[in-house]
Design an enzyme around this catalytic site. Structure first.
Site: not given
Length: 398
Positions: A377, A249
């Site tokens: 992703h 993150h």
């Protein structure tokens, strides 16, 4: 060595994109929506349909429509799922999951999943997918009324089905994906309020909370936005709310800050400084040889040592964005190292796509992520290096 075999090269990324798209197409169900793919690329019949997967697949195939310059049939397939079985006709919004018979399984209304509905709808609208206009209008309306908290300058986490009981938890992860969704919505609608709100989220979670915590992003908060650093100490490998800091993150936020900076007319200077700091701390804390661990403690030491495909994907995307923003002073060496590790350890040349999880010996694992349900992703990481920072990926492909 041909360019196609050089990890991270344009030809290599194109090859990976083609492979992952073909693998993801196998998730489409004749009855509607997208299922959870197992390691071999077959739908796991023991699982129902997840909203986040269906929104992400709709996003992926809407991007495919833009890349191919023609509608991809699975983009409209996804929009139909989002406007059909997942939509709560009585109370509005979208169910977190539905059964294979398209009955509600989890009636929670989550900010995380609703952000992906915005991202999917924005991208589908850009691609001219049928039904996307109405889907986006509804998604933005729901997010504004139910999740956006003007006083907090951030988003609430989740509600029950009829929106009568908000969850007391607040999370950075859902807000991070809301930043991505709001930037995409701003591009397609032309309404700057979405960029302003994205900046508000980043200011509070990154410039305040992460800066005060040594650039290790606090992921979990209570209802009043007080940091809860010991959240989920008993389930540290949780897929969405793990204990501690999440280097992946850090990379994801780093890239989003640079995209936000490029999109704003008068961006604050801290955006770049924060992007660099987040990246550097994530590299320092998360690196084990040429791979990256899932989580660390607040001392920077690894807690969950499994390696996830999405962390590697976000790492190369952030490294590329920083390399471009800093004229090559930050990012190229890390990107080359990580692309090599992806090619060696994560790319599955037998059954397709990427292994989603490896253990500490770099063998395939399923502690947190069984199967290969995600394409989002990988697709982002393969396309973003060719896209300008200032606009959404969808807009860059028009």
């Amino acid at each position: 060595m041909s360019d196609q075999t050089v990890p991270g090269s344009k030809a290599w990324r194109t090859d990976q994109l083609t492979s992952v798209r073909a693998f993801a197409e196998r998730s489409a169900l004749h009855s509607g929506g997208f299922g959870w793919l197992d390691p071999s690329g077959d739908v796991d019949e023991s699982r129902g349909l997840e909203l986040w997967i269906n929104a992400r697949m709709t996003y992926v195939f809407s991007l495919a429509s833009l890349l191919d310059r023609r509608p991809h049939p699975l983009a409209e397939h996804g929009v139909r799922a989002l406007t059909g079985p997942f939509a709560d006709a009585e109370h509005g919004g979208w169910f977190q999951s539905v059964t294979s018979a398209h009955e509600p399984a989890s009636t929670t209304k989550g900010c995380y999943e609703h952000a992906f509905v915005i991202l999917a709808a924005s991208t589908a609208r850009t691609a001219g997918v049928g039904g996307a206009d109405a889907l986006l209008e509804s998604a933005l309306d729901v997010h504004e009324r139910r999740f956006w908290d003007e006083a907090a300058g951030r988003c609430r986490e989740s509600w029950n089905a009829d929106w009568s009981e908000p969850e007391s938890y607040r999370g950075a992860n859902s807000n991070m994906h809301t930043v991505e969704a709001y930037l995409a919505a701003a591009d397609v609608t032309g309404d700057r309020v979405w960029r302003d709100r994205a900046l508000s989220i980043c200011e509070r979670i990154i410039n305040r909370a992460a800066r005060a915590n040594g650039w290790r992003i606090p992921e979990h908060f209570d209802a009043d936005w007080n940091v809860v650093l010991d959240y989920n100490t008993d389930v540290p490998a949780d897929a969405f709310r793990p204990y501690g800091a999440t280097p992946g993150h850090g990379f994801e936020w780093s890239r989003l800050l640079l995209e936000l900076e490029a999109a704003l007319d008068d961006p604050p200077a801290w955006l770049v400084d924060a992007a660099v700091s987040l990246f550097e701390v994530a590299v320092r804390d998360g690196s084990v040889d040429d791979t990256l661990v899932y989580t660390t403690g607040w001392d920077g030491k690894p807690v969950v040592r499994e390696r996830f495909h999405w962390v590697m994907a976000e790492a190369v995307a952030a490294a590329d964005a920083l390399a471009r923003r800093t004229n090559g002073s930050i990012g190229p060496a890390e990107a080359n190292r990580w692309y090599g590790a992806i090619d060696e350890h994560f790319v599955d040349r037998v059954t397709g796509s990427w292994h989603h999880e490896l253990d500490d010996t770099l063998q395939v694992s399923a502690r947190t992520w069984p199967g290969k349900p995600d394409a989002y992703h990988i697709v982002n990481a393969m396309l973003l290096p060719d896209a300008p920072l200032a606009v959404s990926l969808a807009r860059s492909l028009t």
